[in-house]
Design a protein around this motif. Sequence first.
Motif, PDB file in Angstrom:
ATOM      1  N   MET A   1       0.849  -1.174   0.000  1.00  0.00           N
ATOM      2  CA  MET A   1       0.000   0.000   0.000  1.00  0.00           C
ATOM      3  C   MET A   1       0.898   1.241   0.000  1.00  0.00           C
ATOM      4  SD  MET A   1      -2.865   1.080   2.863  1.00  0.00           S
ATOM      5  CE  MET A   1      -1.793   0.616   4.205  1.00  0.00           C
ATOM      6  N   VAL A   2       0.511   2.210  -0.812  1.00  0.00           N
ATOM      7  CA  VAL A   2       1.195   3.493  -0.884  1.00  0.00           C
ATOM      8  C   VAL A   2       0.202   4.561  -0.440  1.00  0.00           C
ATOM      9  CG1 VAL A   2       2.287   5.187  -2.408  1.00  0.00           C
ATOM     10  CG2 VAL A   2       2.667   2.733  -2.789  1.00  0.00           C
ATOM     11  N   ILE A   3       0.599   5.364   0.536  1.00  0.00           N
ATOM     12  CA  ILE A   3      -0.246   6.457   0.993  1.00  0.00           C
ATOM     13  C   ILE A   3       0.490   7.749   0.686  1.00  0.00           C
ATOM     14  CG2 ILE A   3      -1.411   7.545   2.947  1.00  0.00           C
ATOM     15  CD1 ILE A   3      -1.519   4.731   4.230  1.00  0.00           C
ATOM     16  N   ILE A   4      -0.120   8.576  -0.147  1.00  0.00           N
ATOM     17  CA  ILE A   4       0.467   9.854  -0.541  1.00  0.00           C
ATOM     18  C   ILE A   4      -0.204  10.951   0.270  1.00  0.00           C
ATOM     19  CG2 ILE A   4       0.756  11.498  -2.427  1.00  0.00           C
ATOM     20  CD1 ILE A   4       1.009   9.110  -4.338  1.00  0.00           C
ATOM     21  N   ILE A   5       0.614  11.630   1.082  1.00  0.00           N
ATOM     22  CA  ILE A   5       0.135  12.743   1.900  1.00  0.00           C
ATOM     23  C   ILE A   5       0.512  14.026   1.172  1.00  0.00           C
ATOM     24  CG2 ILE A   5       0.182  13.865   4.155  1.00  0.00           C
ATOM     25  CD1 ILE A   5      -0.790  10.919   4.270  1.00  0.00           C
ATOM     26  N   THR A   6      -0.486  14.805   0.836  1.00  0.00           N
ATOM     27  CA  THR A   6      -0.289  16.015   0.050  1.00  0.00           C
ATOM     28  C   THR A   6      -0.828  17.225   0.813  1.00  0.00           C
ATOM     29  OG1 THR A   6      -0.803  17.062  -2.080  1.00  0.00           O
ATOM     30  CG2 THR A   6      -2.446  15.573  -1.207  1.00  0.00           C
ATOM     31  N   GLY A   7      -0.300  18.388   0.504  1.00  0.00           N
ATOM     32  CA  GLY A   7      -0.766  19.612   1.142  1.00  0.00           C
ATOM     33  C   GLY A   7       0.266  20.710   0.993  1.00  0.00           C
ATOM     34  N   LEU A   8      -0.157  21.909   1.241  1.00  0.00           N
ATOM     35  CA  LEU A   8       0.720  23.066   1.128  1.00  0.00           C
ATOM     36  C   LEU A   8       1.725  23.106   2.283  1.00  0.00           C
ATOM     37  CD1 LEU A   8      -1.950  25.724   0.117  1.00  0.00           C
ATOM     38  CD2 LEU A   8      -0.118  24.821  -1.334  1.00  0.00           C
ATOM     39  N   PRO A   9       2.854  23.800   2.087  1.00  0.00           N
ATOM     40  CA  PRO A   9       3.786  23.973   3.202  1.00  0.00           C
ATOM     41  C   PRO A   9       3.069  24.600   4.401  1.00  0.00           C
ATOM     42  CG  PRO A   9       4.782  24.735   1.162  1.00  0.00           C
ATOM     43  CD  PRO A   9       3.339  24.446   0.861  1.00  0.00           C
ATOM     44  N   GLY A  10       3.371  24.104   5.580  1.00  0.00           N
ATOM     45  CA  GLY A  10       2.769  24.632   6.800  1.00  0.00           C
ATOM     46  C   GLY A  10       1.408  24.071   7.137  1.00  0.00           C
TER      47      GLY A  10
ATOM     48  N   SER B   1       8.419  -3.367  -4.063  1.00  0.00           N
ATOM     49  CA  SER B   1       9.105  -4.612  -4.446  1.00  0.00           C
ATOM     50  C   SER B   1       9.429  -5.483  -3.226  1.00  0.00           C
ATOM     51  CB  SER B   1      10.382  -4.310  -5.236  1.00  0.00           C
ATOM     52  OG  SER B   1      11.379  -3.776  -4.398  1.00  0.00           O
ATOM     53  N   HIS B   2       9.553  -4.859  -2.062  1.00  0.00           N
ATOM     54  CA  HIS B   2       9.805  -5.611  -0.832  1.00  0.00           C
ATOM     55  C   HIS B   2       8.519  -5.912  -0.055  1.00  0.00           C
ATOM     56  CE1 HIS B   2      14.023  -4.014  -1.322  1.00  0.00           C
ATOM     57  NE2 HIS B   2      14.210  -5.306  -1.157  1.00  0.00           N
ATOM     58  N   GLY B   3       7.378  -5.579  -0.650  1.00  0.00           N
ATOM     59  CA  GLY B   3       6.100  -5.865   0.004  1.00  0.00           C
ATOM     60  C   GLY B   3       5.834  -5.017   1.231  1.00  0.00           C
ATOM     61  N   LYS B   4       6.424  -3.832   1.275  1.00  0.00           N
ATOM     62  CA  LYS B   4       6.246  -2.958   2.437  1.00  0.00           C
ATOM     63  C   LYS B   4       5.355  -1.779   2.083  1.00  0.00           C
ATOM     64  CE  LYS B   4      10.690  -4.076   4.488  1.00  0.00           C
ATOM     65  NZ  LYS B   4      11.945  -3.550   5.012  1.00  0.00           N
ATOM     66  N   ASP B   5       4.569  -1.352   3.061  1.00  0.00           N
ATOM     67  CA  ASP B   5       3.762  -0.147   2.906  1.00  0.00           C
ATOM     68  C   ASP B   5       4.671   1.066   3.047  1.00  0.00           C
ATOM     69  OD1 ASP B   5       1.504  -1.764   2.760  1.00  0.00           O
ATOM     70  OD2 ASP B   5       1.069  -1.566   4.896  1.00  0.00           O
ATOM     71  N   ILE B   6       4.299   2.163   2.359  1.00  0.00           N
ATOM     72  CA  ILE B   6       5.094   3.380   2.443  1.00  0.00           C
ATOM     73  C   ILE B   6       4.192   4.602   2.471  1.00  0.00           C
ATOM     74  CG2 ILE B   6       5.431   3.509  -0.075  1.00  0.00           C
ATOM     75  CD1 ILE B   6       8.271   4.736   0.614  1.00  0.00           C
ATOM     76  N   ILE B   7       4.592   5.563   3.271  1.00  0.00           N
ATOM     77  CA  ILE B   7       3.940   6.865   3.333  1.00  0.00           C
ATOM     78  C   ILE B   7       4.848   7.837   2.590  1.00  0.00           C
ATOM     79  CG2 ILE B   7       3.111   8.738   4.821  1.00  0.00           C
ATOM     80  CD1 ILE B   7       1.640   6.168   5.477  1.00  0.00           C
ATOM     81  N   LEU B   8       4.305   8.533   1.590  1.00  0.00           N
ATOM     82  CA  LEU B   8       5.046   9.540   0.841  1.00  0.00           C
ATOM     83  C   LEU B   8       4.539  10.908   1.258  1.00  0.00           C
ATOM     84  CD1 LEU B   8       4.951   7.861  -2.681  1.00  0.00           C
ATOM     85  CD2 LEU B   8       6.815   7.789  -0.994  1.00  0.00           C
ATOM     86  N   ASP B   9       5.436  11.744   1.727  1.00  0.00           N
ATOM     87  CA  ASP B   9       5.098  13.042   2.300  1.00  0.00           C
ATOM     88  C   ASP B   9       5.701  14.153   1.438  1.00  0.00           C
ATOM     89  OD1 ASP B   9       5.005  15.378   3.863  1.00  0.00           O
ATOM     90  OD2 ASP B   9       6.502  14.642   5.286  1.00  0.00           O
ATOM     91  N   GLY B  10       4.843  14.888   0.741  1.00  0.00           N
ATOM     92  CA  GLY B  10       5.290  16.004  -0.084  1.00  0.00           C
ATOM     93  C   GLY B  10       4.099  16.845  -0.495  1.00  0.00           C
ATOM     94  N   THR B  11       4.355  17.966  -1.115  1.00  0.00           N
ATOM     95  CA  THR B  11       3.224  18.794  -1.533  1.00  0.00           C
ATOM     96  C   THR B  11       2.411  18.100  -2.623  1.00  0.00           C
ATOM     97  OG1 THR B  11       4.571  20.012  -3.138  1.00  0.00           O
ATOM     98  CG2 THR B  11       4.305  20.987  -0.932  1.00  0.00           C
TER      99      THR B  11
ATOM    100  N   GLN C   1       3.358   1.341  11.012  1.00  0.00           N
ATOM    101  CA  GLN C   1       4.649   0.665  10.876  1.00  0.00           C
ATOM    102  C   GLN C   1       5.039   0.578   9.394  1.00  0.00           C
ATOM    103  OE1 GLN C   1       4.110  -2.975  13.120  1.00  0.00           O
ATOM    104  NE2 GLN C   1       4.670  -1.929  15.008  1.00  0.00           N
ATOM    105  N   ALA C   2       4.887   1.711   8.709  1.00  0.00           N
ATOM    106  CA  ALA C   2       5.171   1.801   7.278  1.00  0.00           C
ATOM    107  C   ALA C   2       6.486   2.533   7.054  1.00  0.00           C
ATOM    108  CB  ALA C   2       4.037   2.549   6.570  1.00  0.00           C
ATOM    109  N   GLU C   3       7.077   2.296   5.896  1.00  0.00           N
ATOM    110  CA  GLU C   3       8.226   3.085   5.471  1.00  0.00           C
ATOM    111  C   GLU C   3       7.768   4.536   5.341  1.00  0.00           C
ATOM    112  OE1 GLU C   3      11.381   1.691   4.645  1.00  0.00           O
ATOM    113  OE2 GLU C   3      10.560  -0.175   5.449  1.00  0.00           O
ATOM    114  N   TYR C   4       8.719   5.464   5.378  1.00  0.00           N
ATOM    115  CA  TYR C   4       8.374   6.881   5.304  1.00  0.00           C
ATOM    116  C   TYR C   4       9.387   7.593   4.429  1.00  0.00           C
ATOM    117  CZ  TYR C   4       7.790  11.736   6.883  1.00  0.00           C
ATOM    118  OH  TYR C   4       7.608  13.092   6.947  1.00  0.00           O
TER     119      TYR C   4
END
Length: 169
Positions: free
Chosen positions: A1-10, A65-75, A25-28
């Motif tokens: 699972m990939v979770i993309i966290i989006t939003g403006l700075p601040g 590829s390693h079967g791990k969940d990841i949280i992606l944090d960016g605008t 307990q996901a990659e970040y």
Amino acid sequence: MVIIITGLPGSGKSYFAERLAQNLQAEYASSDSIRKTKFLNRTYSAKEKEMVYEEMLNRMLLSISHGKDIILDGTFYLDRLRQMFVRHALPDCTIIFIEVTADESLIQERLKKARTDSEADEKIYHLIKSQWEPLNEPHLTLHSTNENMNEMLELAHQYIQLSNDKRRD
């Protein structure tokens, strides 16, 4: 699972994303920490942003590829950036979008304080805000205050569960 966290700075997206990653307990992977590691003098130029998002994409693909969940944090302020991640995800990989917002006055207050990895200031905030493209993907929008982190995490957990249940149907 990939979770993309989006939003403006601040907006509080990084504070939220770090806690969500710990909870799940996901990659970040954070655009701010990648930028800080890759560039001595950070300019937020288009080329710099592109290189940062390419590194985030590489980290996403490695996690998948390693079967791990990841949280992606960016605008993730441009639709083409978001679509780049959607296109590269495997067909059976769930991608969930969560947008974090906050009141303008709170954002301005937060931007004045020193933060660990981000030096985005009011100028960068207004630049990204002027280029912001709304999310067309199904997503959860969370409104950040200085007191509602537990509520945001609970809503995110419910949305993630619902998204995963719908995907299995």
